[in-house]
Design a protein around this motif. Structure first.
Motif, PDB file in Angstrom:
ATOM      1  N   GLU A  66       0.754  -1.143   0.064  1.00 45.03           N
ATOM      2  CA  GLU A  66      -0.021  -0.041   0.033  1.00 45.03           C
ATOM      3  C   GLU A  66       0.687   1.368  -0.004  1.00 45.03           C
ATOM      4  OE1 GLU A  66      -3.325   1.962   2.883  1.00 45.03           O
ATOM      5  OE2 GLU A  66      -3.300  -0.037   2.996  1.00 45.03           O
ATOM      6  N   GLY A  67       0.401   2.122  -0.948  1.00 46.33           N
ATOM      7  CA  GLY A  67       1.181   3.283  -0.914  1.00 46.33           C
ATOM      8  C   GLY A  67       2.224   3.484  -1.957  1.00 46.33           C
ATOM      9  N   ASP A  68       2.773   2.400  -2.369  1.00 45.25           N
ATOM     10  CA  ASP A  68       4.096   2.096  -3.534  1.00 45.25           C
ATOM     11  C   ASP A  68       3.613   2.791  -4.644  1.00 45.25           C
ATOM     12  OD1 ASP A  68       5.184   1.073  -1.147  1.00 45.25           O
ATOM     13  OD2 ASP A  68       5.686  -0.586  -2.249  1.00 45.25           O
ATOM     14  N   ILE A  69       4.768   3.229  -5.261  1.00 47.07           N
ATOM     15  CA  ILE A  69       4.545   3.882  -6.593  1.00 47.07           C
ATOM     16  C   ILE A  69       5.463   3.058  -7.486  1.00 47.07           C
ATOM     17  CG2 ILE A  69       4.968   5.767  -8.062  1.00 47.07           C
ATOM     18  CD1 ILE A  69       4.230   7.637  -5.664  1.00 47.07           C
ATOM     19  N   ILE A  70       4.984   2.618  -8.727  1.00 46.26           N
ATOM     20  CA  ILE A  70       5.826   1.799  -9.631  1.00 46.26           C
ATOM     21  C   ILE A  70       5.616   2.384 -11.142  1.00 46.26           C
ATOM     22  CG2 ILE A  70       6.341  -0.463 -10.750  1.00 46.26           C
ATOM     23  CD1 ILE A  70       3.946  -0.365  -7.893  1.00 46.26           C
ATOM     24  N   PHE A  71       6.828   2.450 -11.929  1.00 44.50           N
ATOM     25  CA  PHE A  71       7.006   2.961 -13.160  1.00 44.50           C
ATOM     26  C   PHE A  71       7.641   1.777 -13.925  1.00 44.50           C
ATOM     27  CE2 PHE A  71       9.893   4.471 -16.299  1.00 44.50           C
ATOM     28  CZ  PHE A  71       9.018   4.981 -17.378  1.00 44.50           C
ATOM     29  N   VAL A  72       6.815   1.734 -15.006  1.00 49.75           N
ATOM     30  CA  VAL A  72       7.231   0.659 -15.877  1.00 49.75           C
ATOM     31  C   VAL A  72       7.695   1.107 -17.196  1.00 49.75           C
ATOM     32  CG1 VAL A  72       6.367  -1.625 -17.054  1.00 49.75           C
ATOM     33  CG2 VAL A  72       5.787  -1.130 -14.678  1.00 49.75           C
ATOM     34  N   ASN A  73       8.716   0.919 -17.771  1.00 50.51           N
ATOM     35  CA  ASN A  73       9.177   1.613 -19.023  1.00 50.51           C
ATOM     36  C   ASN A  73       8.560   1.183 -20.234  1.00 50.51           C
ATOM     37  OD1 ASN A  73      10.663   3.223 -20.522  1.00 50.51           O
ATOM     38  ND2 ASN A  73      12.478   2.599 -19.724  1.00 50.51           N
ATOM     39  N   ASN A 131      11.483   6.114   0.676  1.00 47.44           N
ATOM     40  CA  ASN A 131      12.406   6.667  -0.317  1.00 47.44           C
ATOM     41  C   ASN A 131      12.418   8.425  -0.213  1.00 47.44           C
ATOM     42  OD1 ASN A 131      13.222   8.015  -3.088  1.00 47.44           O
ATOM     43  ND2 ASN A 131      13.634   5.794  -3.811  1.00 47.44           N
ATOM     44  N   LYS A 132      13.410   8.941  -0.138  1.00 45.01           N
ATOM     45  CA  LYS A 132      13.494  10.554   0.113  1.00 45.01           C
ATOM     46  C   LYS A 132      12.843  11.157  -1.001  1.00 45.01           C
ATOM     47  CE  LYS A 132      17.876  10.986  -2.289  1.00 45.01           C
ATOM     48  NZ  LYS A 132      19.368  11.547  -2.025  1.00 45.01           N
ATOM     49  N   MET A 133      12.561  10.546  -2.329  1.00 42.37           N
ATOM     50  CA  MET A 133      11.877  11.123  -3.375  1.00 42.37           C
ATOM     51  C   MET A 133      10.374  10.883  -3.335  1.00 42.37           C
ATOM     52  SD  MET A 133      14.322  12.763  -5.124  1.00 42.37           S
ATOM     53  CE  MET A 133      13.681  12.837  -6.722  1.00 42.37           C
ATOM     54  N   TYR A 134       9.755  10.227  -2.154  1.00 41.60           N
ATOM     55  CA  TYR A 134       8.550   9.573  -2.355  1.00 41.60           C
ATOM     56  C   TYR A 134       7.575  10.834  -2.628  1.00 41.60           C
ATOM     57  CZ  TYR A 134       4.184   7.179  -0.928  1.00 41.60           C
ATOM     58  OH  TYR A 134       2.888   6.540  -0.936  1.00 41.60           O
ATOM     59  N   GLN A 135       7.521  11.713  -1.871  1.00 39.65           N
ATOM     60  CA  GLN A 135       6.662  12.765  -1.796  1.00 39.65           C
ATOM     61  C   GLN A 135       6.614  13.545  -3.070  1.00 39.65           C
ATOM     62  OE1 GLN A 135       4.029  13.761   0.083  1.00 39.65           O
ATOM     63  NE2 GLN A 135       4.475  11.992   1.596  1.00 39.65           N
ATOM     64  N   GLN A 136       7.770  13.735  -3.768  1.00 37.41           N
ATOM     65  CA  GLN A 136       8.013  14.525  -4.930  1.00 37.41           C
ATOM     66  C   GLN A 136       7.247  13.772  -6.095  1.00 37.41           C
ATOM     67  OE1 GLN A 136      11.855  16.167  -6.050  1.00 37.41           O
ATOM     68  NE2 GLN A 136      12.490  15.405  -3.934  1.00 37.41           N
ATOM     69  N   PHE A 137       7.282  12.275  -6.195  1.00 40.15           N
ATOM     70  CA  PHE A 137       6.479  11.479  -6.918  1.00 40.15           C
ATOM     71  C   PHE A 137       5.180  11.448  -6.738  1.00 40.15           C
ATOM     72  CE2 PHE A 137      10.566   9.795  -8.110  1.00 40.15           C
ATOM     73  CZ  PHE A 137      10.507   9.480  -9.184  1.00 40.15           C
ATOM     74  N   LEU A 138       4.678  11.420  -5.276  1.00 41.35           N
ATOM     75  CA  LEU A 138       3.304  11.040  -4.894  1.00 41.35           C
ATOM     76  C   LEU A 138       2.211  12.116  -5.255  1.00 41.35           C
ATOM     77  CD1 LEU A 138       1.444   9.193  -3.361  1.00 41.35           C
ATOM     78  CD2 LEU A 138       1.741  10.547  -1.367  1.00 41.35           C
ATOM     79  N   VAL A 139       2.839  13.580  -5.259  1.00 37.53           N
ATOM     80  CA  VAL A 139       1.970  14.714  -5.222  1.00 37.53           C
ATOM     81  C   VAL A 139       1.396  14.654  -6.757  1.00 37.53           C
ATOM     82  CG1 VAL A 139       1.588  17.158  -5.140  1.00 37.53           C
ATOM     83  CG2 VAL A 139       2.775  15.905  -3.403  1.00 37.53           C
ATOM     84  N   PRO A 140       2.457  14.678  -7.680  1.00 43.30           N
ATOM     85  CA  PRO A 140       1.941  14.823  -9.213  1.00 43.30           C
ATOM     86  C   PRO A 140       1.090  13.541  -9.595  1.00 43.30           C
ATOM     87  CG  PRO A 140       4.335  14.422  -9.124  1.00 43.30           C
ATOM     88  CD  PRO A 140       3.783  14.536  -7.796  1.00 43.30           C
TER      89      PRO A 140
END
Length: 305
Positions: A66-73, A131-140
């Motif tokens: 829950e909450g994870d973000i995944i990018f698939v190329n 991940n320190k970048m999590y919020q930067q990914f989550l918001v957009p």
């Protein structure tokens, strides 16, 4: 599952003028479907709303929660299976890369888009809350989901802006890119793209014939070694690997259409003169034998996300 599903979806998205699709995938039910090996021309963002699951991208196995973000190329083989403790619910957003900048922006495409989608080492990205970048990914990403759920006035424009923010974050995850001569890099990428497009058209027209690497390179007027290099830079595959993948997908179409041809006959139709080799390549590409695939078509198949 229609083997043309993803091709048709790409065509539909491009014709729509807004090549973004938001869907929900739920694998929490006891009889939850398994999303089998598949790939597509779109890039994909996944956001785990609830639960846990496993995602495999090429050779990478991800345990997501829950909450994870995944990018698939783009063009990365991947599949999803429920976890042992209940599965998960995902938001899935697929976007054709052409929407990021729009057609014709060759300099920017070469600088920012091609390095990501052509990177063999960058099949996927898994961002957890630690991940320190999590919020930067989550918001957009959450804004993108909301826009494409509620469809307010101008949501297409706003969606593009959030996608560009996400893409910059993804681009920043690439290994350091050499600053040498951007204009030369752009010209090389554009020339590669043109050559590979012509080679693919040749393959699509002649895949049933016993074509060789020499035939493909001759068709685009380059040496065999240069043909391989530009193909690798653009697709991550060699020309022959692409040819084999294309033949396998064509064979899957024959099986889906419930033709009466035997496996060996279908192998011959799509350009294989050896059934054993066809079986080997089919299993490597599709994750099952041709016979198993044909049998699976007789069962009810869920829609893949």
């Amino acid at each position: 599952m229609d083997p043309d599903f993803y091709v048709k979806r790409t065509q539909k998205l491009l014709l729509s003028g807004y090549p973004i699709e938001l869907s929900t995938f739920d694998c929490t039910l006891p009889d939850a479907p398994i999303v089998h090996w598949h790939w597509h021309d779109e890039i994909e963002f996944q956001y785990v709303v609830k639960g846990n699951a496993y995602i495999t991208c090429n050779e990478k196995n991800l345990s997501v929660s829950e909450g994870d973000i995944i990018f698939v190329n783009q063009a990365v083989r991947h599949f999803i299976t429920p976890s042992e403790n209940g599965g998960g619910i995902f938001y899935c957003i697929v976007v054709h890369p052409s929407f990021l900048l729009g057609y014709g922006q060759l300099e920017l495409e070469s600088k920012y888009i091609s390095p990501v989608i052509s990177s063999q080492a960058f099949s996927c990205l898994h961002i957890t809350s630690n991940n320190k970048m999590y919020q930067q990914f989550l918001v957009p990403l959450t804004q993108l989901i909301t826009l494409n759920t509620e469809h307010p006035v101008g949501y297409e424009l706003l969606s593009k802006s959030y996608l560009l923010l996400l893409w910059k974050l993804i681009y920043d995850q690439l290994p350091t890119i050499s600053p040498s001569s951007p204009s030369t890099t752009a010209r090389t990428a554009n020339q590669d793209a043109y050559r590979v497009k012509q080679a693919i058209l040749y393959i699509q027209e002649h895949f049933m014939d016993p074509i060789t690497l020499a035939d493909i390179s001759d068709a685009i007027l380059v040496s065999k070694s240069e043909c391989c290099r530009c193909f690798k830079r653009v697709t991550g595959l060699s020309p022959i690997e692409y040819l084999m993948r294309y033949r396998i997908m064509e064979s899957a179409k024959y099986m889906y259409r419930k033709t009466h041809e035997s496996i060996s006959e279908i192998a011959g139709i799509v350009g294989f003169n050896n059934t054993s080799y066809f079986n080997k390549v089919f299993k490597k590409t599709m994750g099952c034998t041709p016979t198993e695939y044909r049998q699976s078509l007789q069962e009810e198949q869920p829609k893949l996300t």
